[in-house]
Design a protein around this motif. Sequence first.
Motif, PDB file in Angstrom:
ATOM      1  N   GLN A   1      -2.241 -65.526  26.328  1.00 46.45           N
ATOM      2  CA  GLN A   1      -1.718 -64.703  25.019  1.00 46.45           C
ATOM      3  C   GLN A   1      -2.673 -64.683  24.160  1.00 46.45           C
ATOM      4  N   TYR A   2      -2.732 -63.635  23.388  1.00 49.20           N
ATOM      5  CA  TYR A   2      -3.882 -63.661  22.384  1.00 49.20           C
ATOM      6  C   TYR A   2      -3.103 -63.022  20.846  1.00 49.20           C
ATOM      7  N   SER A   3      -3.443 -63.900  19.843  1.00 47.51           N
ATOM      8  CA  SER A   3      -2.589 -63.606  18.736  1.00 47.51           C
ATOM      9  C   SER A   3      -3.616 -63.770  17.583  1.00 47.51           C
ATOM     10  N   SER A   4      -3.537 -62.727  16.752  1.00 48.09           N
ATOM     11  CA  SER A   4      -4.373 -62.727  15.512  1.00 48.09           C
ATOM     12  C   SER A   4      -4.018 -63.358  14.159  1.00 48.09           C
ATOM     13  N   LYS A   5      -4.771 -64.113  13.413  1.00 47.61           N
ATOM     14  CA  LYS A   5      -4.113 -64.998  12.393  1.00 47.61           C
ATOM     15  C   LYS A   5      -4.113 -64.113  11.045  1.00 47.61           C
ATOM     16  N   LEU A   6      -4.616 -62.920  11.279  1.00 42.14           N
ATOM     17  CA  LEU A   6      -4.908 -61.938  10.098  1.00 42.14           C
ATOM     18  C   LEU A   6      -3.921 -60.812  10.206  1.00 42.14           C
TER      19      LEU A   6
END
Length: 558
Positions: free
Chosen positions: A544-549
Motif C-alpha cells: 500500500q502506497y500513501s502520500s504525505k502531501l
Amino acid sequence: MWKKLVGLSEDKSQVLAKLPSDLNVSNDFSSKGLEEALSEINASHFFVMEEEVTRFINYAKDSKGEAYSGLAICEVRNAQVEVVLTDHDMLASMKVTGAYGGNALKGSEVVHALAIAHVTKGINKLALKKVLLMSTKLKPGETFTQPVAKGKNPIQGQDAKFIPLVKDPTKQILAPKSQGEDKVDMLNLGETITVDVDQPLMKRVPATKGVAGITVQGKVIPPKPGNDQALSAAKGSHICPTNPNLLLATDSGMPLIKAKTVEVENALCVPQIGVATGHVKFKGNVVVLGDIESDMLVRATGTITVGGFIESADVQAQGDIEVAKGIIGHTSSGSDKKSCCVKSGGNIKANYAQYSEIQAADNIELAVHCMSNDIRCGNDLTVCDRSERQGTLSGGTTRVGGKVTCVNLGVEGDTATHVEGFARFGKYKERINKHKEHYKKAQEATMDIIRQELEFKKKPKSERTDEEEAQIDAKKVKANDYMEKAKNALEMLESEFEALLETNIVDVKGKVYTHVTVQFGEEKVVTKRTHGPSTFSFNQYEIQYSSKLDEEDVGVDI
C-alpha cells in the motif's frame, strides 16, 4: 397589592405577609410587586422563602384562615459556610454564602465547619482570614469559594541509580584537534578513553522508600518504594571490598558502560591501518584514529571505531562499527564482488557509504547518502541527517529486516534502486504456520483423551477402576494445559507480527524517483513517476502506497 400585605415582625428579623379581613385578592394574584414592597419596608436584603410566598398566595386566593393570621415569607439569615472536599480529599475549600441582612461569619463558625468535615491537616490560616473577610463583603446570596486546606501527596521512592564515573567511549566525538596558530592535526582525533587498575568506574545510589502523603482529613497515603537493584561486577571490574556501592576496575583498558555495571575491554588503538600495520585481528575493541586503507583486513571480537574512512577494505566486528567519515568502495559490474566489505554483529554508523557491501545484525545509520551498495541489516536502515534535509538511498539492493527511513529514495535518471522492507516477513509466516500446526496437534491430542474418557464411561461401573480414571484425568489436564500454552503462544506471535507490519514500513520524507522497486515478501511495486513524501506499507497481501502531501493514493501501478 403587596404593599398592603407585608410588614416587619416585632424583632424585625422576619417579613410577615397578612391578608386584611376587608381585602380580597383576584385569581391572577402572584409574586409580582413583592420586590418593590420589600424595598419600601427596607427588607429587600432579606432571604425570600419562595415556598412560603407560594403558600401565602394560594391561601389568599382561597381566602383561607392562614392568610388572615399571617405567614413569614422572608427572614434575616447570617452568612453561611460549608466545607467541600475535592481531589480525593486532598483539597478542602470553604464555600461562603453572603448574609441576608444577618451577621458575617465568626471565627468559631469557621472552626466548627472544619470540625464537621473532619479537616485537620494542611490548614492555611491566611485563607481562613480571607473567608472571614469576604463574608463581610459579599452581597446577599452571593457565593465565594476559597481553598483553605491542602493535603500532601506522597513522594514516591526513587529507583536505584547507577552513575558512571568514567566517560562513555561510544559517545566520544572524534574530530581533528587544533595545534594552535590556526593549525589542525588531522590525525589527532582525541585521546582514547581508558581506565587504570582500581579506578572507580560506577557508583550505585540505593533506592529510597519515599515519603508518605496525607489527606486534609489526616488519612496517611503510603508511598510506593523504589525498585532496588545491586551493583554487578563484570569482565574487568569488581565491587569495592569496603564499599558495596562502588565498582572498581580490575584491568586497564577501555570502559564499556552497561545498565548496572561497567566492563573493561583491552582495546587496540592505532593511528591508521595500512601497509605499515598489516592486517589486524584483535580479541577486543579496535580504535583507528585515521583511515583503514585499501585491501586491509580487520577483525575484532568487540567494537571497531574509525576516525576517518574505510576504503576498499574488509572490516568485520562482533560488536558495533562506527565510522566518522565514509565507507568507500569502487565501481564494478553487477556480477563482480564489491571492493569494500563492512560487517557488524551489532550496529553500523557512518556519514555515507558507496559501492560497498554492508551488513549489520541490528541497525545501519548513514547521514548523507547510501549509493549503489548491497545493504543487509536485521533491523532498521536510516539514511537521514538530524535535520532531515539530507539522506539519499539510491542504486544497489537493500534488504532490511525492519523499517527503512530516508529523505530521498532513488535518483534522477535511469539508476535502478531495489528496496525490500520487513525482510523478516517470510520467517514470521513460517513461525506462525509452525505454531498453528502445534496448536492443531494439541487440539487433536485433547480430543483423543476426551474420546478415551467417553469409552471409559461406557463401561459398566463394575469394570472401571479408580487407577484408570485417575490416569485419564491426569492425561486430560496435561493435554488441556499443553493446548492452552500452544494457543497463547500462537496468539502472542500473531499479535507481534501484526504490530511489526504496522511499524516496519518504507518511509520517504522527501522524494521518490522513478525506477525504484519496493518489495515486501513476494510482492513488488515499481515507480514510474516521481512522488513527494511517501510511505510504503504491507498488509500481508498487497503493498500500500500513501502520500504525505494528500496526493491521490494509487495501487500497484505507481
